[in-house]
Design an enzyme around this catalytic site. Structure first.
Site, PDB file in Angstrom:
ATOM      1  N   GLN A 237      59.194  37.813  43.955  1.00  0.00           N
ATOM      2  CA  GLN A 237      58.534  39.081  44.330  1.00  0.00           C
ATOM      3  C   GLN A 237      58.227  39.465  45.735  1.00  0.00           C
ATOM      4  OE1 GLN A 237      54.309  36.533  42.607  1.00  0.00           O
ATOM      5  NE2 GLN A 237      53.916  38.566  43.035  1.00  0.00           N
ATOM      6  N   ARG A 384      46.584  37.132  42.588  1.00  0.00           N
ATOM      7  CA  ARG A 384      46.008  38.473  42.215  1.00  0.00           C
ATOM      8  C   ARG A 384      44.822  38.461  43.904  1.00  0.00           C
ATOM      9  NH1 ARG A 384      45.673  41.141  36.332  1.00  0.00           N
ATOM     10  NH2 ARG A 384      46.277  42.860  36.967  1.00  0.00           N
ATOM     11  N   CYS A 385      44.419  38.908  44.525  1.00  0.00           N
ATOM     12  CA  CYS A 385      44.434  39.295  45.291  1.00  0.00           C
ATOM     13  C   CYS A 385      44.659  39.102  46.509  1.00  0.00           C
ATOM     14  CB  CYS A 385      43.286  37.754  45.480  1.00  0.00           C
ATOM     15  SG  CYS A 385      42.848  37.324  47.404  1.00  0.00           S
ATOM     16  N   GLU A 760      44.813  43.817  41.746  1.00  0.00           N
ATOM     17  CA  GLU A 760      44.194  42.874  42.263  1.00  0.00           C
ATOM     18  C   GLU A 760      42.752  43.120  42.317  1.00  0.00           C
ATOM     19  OE1 GLU A 760      46.628  41.329  44.966  1.00  0.00           O
ATOM     20  OE2 GLU A 760      45.462  42.630  46.619  1.00  0.00           O
TER      21      GLU A 760
HETATM   22  N1  PCD Z   1      48.574  52.476  40.213  1.00  0.00           N
HETATM   23  C1  PCD Z   1      47.597  53.835  39.512  1.00  0.00           C
HETATM   24  N2  PCD Z   1      46.800  54.509  40.259  1.00  0.00           N
HETATM   25  C2  PCD Z   1      46.835  53.815  41.237  1.00  0.00           C
HETATM   26  C3  PCD Z   1      46.651  52.694  42.051  1.00  0.00           C
HETATM   27  C4  PCD Z   1      47.406  52.231  41.066  1.00  0.00           C
HETATM   28  O1  PCD Z   1      48.106  54.072  38.430  1.00  0.00           O
HETATM   29  N3  PCD Z   1      45.851  54.361  42.427  1.00  0.00           N
HETATM   30  C5  PCD Z   1      49.197  51.526  38.729  1.00  0.00           C
HETATM   31  C6  PCD Z   1      50.513  51.720  39.927  1.00  0.00           C
HETATM   32  O2  PCD Z   1      51.430  52.356  39.555  1.00  0.00           O
HETATM   33  C7  PCD Z   1      51.027  50.166  39.018  1.00  0.00           C
HETATM   34  C8  PCD Z   1      49.726  49.747  39.278  1.00  0.00           C
HETATM   35  O3  PCD Z   1      49.095  50.708  38.928  1.00  0.00           O
HETATM   36  O4  PCD Z   1      52.076  50.454  38.173  1.00  0.00           O
HETATM   37  C9  PCD Z   1      49.481  48.362  40.304  1.00  0.00           C
HETATM   38  O5  PCD Z   1      49.500  49.016  41.384  1.00  0.00           O
HETATM   39  P1  PCD Z   1      48.923  47.804  42.408  1.00  0.00           P
HETATM   40  O6  PCD Z   1      47.812  48.207  42.813  1.00  0.00           O
HETATM   41  O7  PCD Z   1      50.015  49.169  43.731  1.00  0.00           O
HETATM   42  O8  PCD Z   1      49.576  46.730  42.441  1.00  0.00           O
HETATM   43  P2  PCD Z   1      51.482  45.949  42.811  1.00  0.00           P
HETATM   44  O9  PCD Z   1      51.960  46.807  44.306  1.00  0.00           O
HETATM   45  O10 PCD Z   1      51.766  47.454  41.861  1.00  0.00           O
HETATM   46  O11 PCD Z   1      50.656  45.188  42.234  1.00  0.00           O
HETATM   47  C10 PCD Z   1      51.211  43.728  42.739  1.00  0.00           C
HETATM   48  C11 PCD Z   1      49.634  43.697  42.067  1.00  0.00           C
HETATM   49  C12 PCD Z   1      49.268  41.710  42.161  1.00  0.00           C
HETATM   50  S1  PCD Z   1      49.082  41.673  43.653  1.00  0.00           S
HETATM   51  C13 PCD Z   1      48.968  41.157  40.791  1.00  0.00           C
HETATM   52  S2  PCD Z   1      48.729  39.550  41.302  1.00  0.00           S
HETATM   53  C14 PCD Z   1      48.988  41.194  39.514  1.00  0.00           C
HETATM   54  C15 PCD Z   1      48.465  43.004  39.754  1.00  0.00           C
HETATM   55  O12 PCD Z   1      49.448  43.562  40.225  1.00  0.00           O
HETATM   56  N4  PCD Z   1      50.303  41.166  39.375  1.00  0.00           N
HETATM   57  C16 PCD Z   1      50.634  41.314  38.086  1.00  0.00           C
HETATM   58  N5  PCD Z   1      49.291  43.108  37.816  1.00  0.00           N
HETATM   59  C17 PCD Z   1      50.237  42.685  37.638  1.00  0.00           C
HETATM   60  N6  PCD Z   1      50.075  43.828  36.069  1.00  0.00           N
HETATM   61  C18 PCD Z   1      51.037  42.392  35.353  1.00  0.00           C
HETATM   62  N7  PCD Z   1      51.231  43.119  34.718  1.00  0.00           N
HETATM   63  N8  PCD Z   1      51.412  41.724  35.775  1.00  0.00           N
HETATM   64  C19 PCD Z   1      51.546  40.829  37.175  1.00  0.00           C
HETATM   65  O13 PCD Z   1      51.937  40.229  37.269  1.00  0.00           O
HETATM   66 MO1  PCD Z   1      49.434  39.586  43.779  1.00  0.00          MO
HETATM   67  O14 PCD Z   1      49.463  39.185  45.432  1.00  0.00           O
HETATM   68  O15 PCD Z   1      51.186  39.064  43.602  1.00  0.00           O
HETATM   69  O16 PCD Z   1      48.339  37.629  43.515  1.00  0.00           O
END
Ligand code: PCD
Length: 806
Positions: A237, A384-385, A760
């Protein structure tokens, strides 16, 4: 304007720029099996690596005998810590300032820990050889409870830290203690809590879970000894950071390392960290001189490759009798497992957990987080935070509910009464943040109206009567949440990872025929960057999004950036994209003025062209300007049309949302049914509404999994009880609820196009909404707090304990 010129609204629509629900350009290859993932990479002579892993959670290693494995035809090498030690690679630094064993050095500290790395001609031989490596273990007492870990006589887990009273984040007070992180005003908070009309106190647990991306982690390392170049393809990432770290660790000059993140099958924070598999593959390729691939399987991924959450949050919240919140305190016991490999910006050992005052105007607050070691897998990734924000949102949204119970007040009304008002932004929170913008009351009222909140409460009251009268066995829960996210790490002044400031970048080249390529420091894992970043540019420079290629993930070509996690791509790289676009436009303006034989200030921008002020029929389109940049000698200007921007955001962005979940609960079976899920998100300016909706669906489904069943559970011996998809709940289309999405738009004042992140938000908002619905269903029967995940068994047990089974 002549008759051939379509009106500018039509021209703007043709660009498919900001606000367009443009179809995802990457899906053509994904839906036809043409994606190129790490495991698709095949090279001549490539070898395959596989790990011998510990069956024990805590044991001393008495011997490792690899003779039988090495004798198996097709096995090339077996690496152990003893082989890595001369290179000083048997341990590696973690992102959190700790160190972690690459291969077990003397002992193992969690089940599934990497003990030896077998390199063979193919993955089948490697797997057979793994079985033949004989490891002698002497079991040691296991600690899986973070509170027990801090007992005076608890076993010493990290012998390598013996006698170290200072850690990366200050003093350590016990051999299993990692750090204490404090924010806010302790004395003032204690004073307020001590003299308040009403105080609610609760322990809120956010259990250990796992990002579980569709594609597990893996890499291919290829050392070209002739040219001295190392290429690593991986599920990264943050490819640039990986290259810098690889250079620092290996001593290979950074320009001789090329890191490539090809297509990635979901990241969710799981692919931010550095894992032993990467180091071992690189070492094996350097040793053997041929490419080495390592791709973990699902069980390895769940057991050993990072985890998320595992926060025990003890809260106290105080209010006046009529429900005005006066103070908040929180003490977190954070279970980090065997090594502190949390992926947070350096100065934030508990991430941005200090956003835990949420959407509320709380005058005074205090937070202390204690990190501790246990015999569990390391990680603590931001699944996802944005760095512990989902924990913070869950904490405050539970505390609000608990306070509402104590006050005998409606929880929607309690929230409304305490929201930060629109006119208070930029708002300084008691725990140190400056919220950029928000309009919580508008969003809240829209949400309540959309679900007919009053009507739902009437229905619920009737249901309770019916239940008590024996007419039904189903309860109705209304789960409310108003969350505030903090995304876009971040200002270089306070956010770095391993010393690398968290700016991001975009480089644009306009080709002579008026199409373009934009390269960014981020990397999509499914988010659709190739679609959306082209849209930002289309609106900035008037070239149709369809004529713009977006490329990410190759450190040889992309400008340096810190990668994609923490919903930072839009707030940071998206801003860089707009700024680079503006540089292109500034040069284009000079070219246009020259071509039109007027002064620079006498042309004005009109969607896809510069026109002479007051004479719109005299114009040059971006296409014409692009060609001129390569075809004419323009006095005072260099040929070509390129720009690069490195953007250091002045602040984070603070997206927010109002989520409401309506749930039916069967008290006899513990089963639930999500009758309605309404998600209103405000992420400022919306780039692609369709992609945003997809993000909400995906994130809310992950949130549903976490709240209602997903868990990495351990037994007392430290065995992982949920290490396969038979036991680790991953919702399919069958379980996934139906979502209704909605929005308000409150732009970020400091982002060039006003956009905030959104990826997120649905995880941050949905977990408390689902959990609050469960709690709310039982509120009338005396439930204040129970722990997630709310699987059928736990819900049944709650009903049982409340005496609802007669
Ligand atoms: N957007 C729009 N408008 C606004 C904002 C935003 O349209 N106002 C869109 C953009 O451009 C992109 C999306 O929506 O396409 C997202 O963005 P953002 O909020 O800036 O974010 P990024 O930096 O691009 O990405 C990151 C995130 C995170 S952190 C996570 S866990 C998850 C989410 O992303 N992962 C994933 N989502 C998703 N989806 C998918 N399909 N796969 C994945 O793996 Mo961490 O810290 O890493 O735990």
């Amino acid at each position: 304007m002549n008759e051939m010129t379509p009106p500018n609204t039509e021209r703007a629509a043709a660009l498919k720029g900001l606000g367009s629900s443009r179809k995802r350009v990457e899906d053509a290859r994904f839906t036809q099996g043409k994606g190129n993932y790490v495991d698709d990479i095949k090279m001549p002579g490539m070898l395959f690596g596989d790990f011998v892993r510990s069956p024990y959670a805590h044991a001393r290693i008495t011997s490792i005998n690899a003779d039988k494995a090495k004798a198996l035809p097709g096995v090339i090498a077996v690496l152990t810590a003893a082989d890595l030690a001369p290179l000083n690679l048997h341990w590696m630094p973690t992102l959190a300032g700790d160190v972690q064993m690459v291969l077990a050095d003397g002992k193992v500290l969690f089940q599934g820990q990497e003990v030896a790395f077998v390199v063979a001609e193919n993955r089948y031989i490697a797997a057979d050889a793994v079985e033949l490596v004989e490891v002698g273990y002497e079991e040691l007492p296991v600690v899986v409870d973070p509170f027990a870990a801090e007992a005076p006589d608890a076993p010493v887990l990290r012998e390598d830290l013996a006698g170290k009273t200072e850690g990366a984040h200050g003093p350590r007070r016990h051999h299993n203690h990692i750090f204490t992180w404090e924010q806010g005003d302790r004395d003032a908070t204690e004073k307020v809590l001590g003299s308040a009309d009403v105080v609610a106190e609760e322990m809120v647990y956010y259990h250990r879970t796992h990002p579980c991306p569709l594609e597990t982690c893996g890499c291919v390392a290829s050392m070209d000894k002739v040219n001295g170049k190392l290429t690593v393809w991986g599920t990264f990432q943050a490819p640039h950071a990986v290259r810098t770290v690889a250079s620092l660790i290996s001593g290979i000059a950074e320009h001789n390392i090329r890191v490539i993140s090809p297509d990635i099958g979901g990241g969710f924070g799981n692919k931010v960290g550095v894992y032993p598999g990467y180091i071992c593959s690189i070492v094996a390729s350097i040793v053997t001189g041929v490419p080495v691939k390592w791709v973990e399987d699902r069980m390895e991924n769940l057991m050993a490759t990072a985890f998320a959450r595992d926060y025990w949050m003890k809260g106290k919240i105080s209010a006046t009798k009529d429900g005005k919140i006066t103070g908040l305190s929180c003490h977190v016991t954070a279970d980090h497992g065997a090594f502190d490999a949390c992926a947070d910006p350096t100065k934030f050992p508990a991430g941005f957990f200090n956003i835990c005052t949420g959407s509320y105007d709380i005058p005074v607050a205090y937070l202390a987080v204690d990190g501790v070691y246990t015999n569990k897998a390391p990680g603590g990734v931001a699944y996802r935070c944005s760095f512990r924000v989902t924990e913070a949102a869950y904490f405050i949204e539970r505390m609000i509910e608990v306070l509402a119970i104590k006050l005998g007040m409606d929880a929607a009304e309690l929230r409304r009464k305490n929201f930060i008002r629109k006119d208070q932004f930029p708002y300084h929170s008691a725990l140190g943040w400056e919220y950029d913008s928000g309009d919580y009351h508008t969003a809240w009222d829209k949400a309540l109206k959309a679900v007919d909140y009053e009507g739902l409460r009437r229905e619920q009251a009737q249901r309770i009567q019916d239940f008590k009268a024996g007419k039904t066995r189903k309860l109705l829960g209304i789960g409310l949440t108003h969350f505030t996210e903090i995304v876009g790490a971040g200002p270089v002044k306070n956010c770095d990872i391993l010393g690398l400031g968290m700016f991001d970048s975009c480089e644009i080249r306009i080709h002579p025929t008026g199409s373009a390529i934009a390269r960014l420091g981020t990397i999509s894992q499914g988010q659709g960057h190739a679609t959306t970043f082209a849209q930002i540019l289309a609106s900035e420079i008037g070239i149709p999004a369809d004529d713009i290629t977006v490329e990410e993930g190759d450190t040889d070509t992309a400008p340096y950036g810190l990668g994609t996690y923490g919903s930072r791509s839009t707030p940071v790289a998206g801003a860089a994209t707009a700024m680079a676009g503006r540089k292109i436009r500034a040069k284009a303006q000079m070219i246009a003025a020259y071509l039109l034989e007027v002064h620079d200030d006498d042309v004005e921008w009109d969607v896809d062209r510069f026109a002479v002020k007051g004479a719109p029929e005299r114009f040059k389109t971006m296409k014409e300007i692009a060609f001129a940049a390569y075809n004419q000698a323009i006095p005072g200007l260099e040929p070509g049309l390129e720009a690069v921007s490195y953007f250091d955001p002045p602040n984070m962005t603070y997206p927010f949302g109002a989520y409401i979940c309506v749930m039916e609960i069967d008290v006899d079976t513990g089963e639930h049914e999500i009758r309605q899920f309404y998600a209103l998100d405000d992420c400022g300016t919306r780039i692609n509404p369709m992609i945003i909706e997809g993000q909400i669906h995906g994130g809310a489904t992950e949130g549903y999994a976490i709240a209602m069943g997903q868990e990495i559970a351990y037994d007392d011996m430290g065995n992982v009880k949920t290490g396969t998809l038979m036991d680790f709940f991953l919702p399919t289309a069958w379980e996934t609820p139906h979502y209704t999405t909605d929005f308000t738009v409150t732009p970020s004042p400091h982002h060039p196009i006003g956009a905030k992140g959104v990826g997120e938000s649905p995880n941050v908002g949905s977990v408390p909404a689902f959990s609050n619905a469960v709690h709310d269903a039982f509120r009338a029967f005396g439930l204040t707090q129970t722990h997630m995940p709310h699987d059928h068994w736990r819900i049944w047990k709650t009903a049982h304990e409340l005496g609802l089974h007669g």
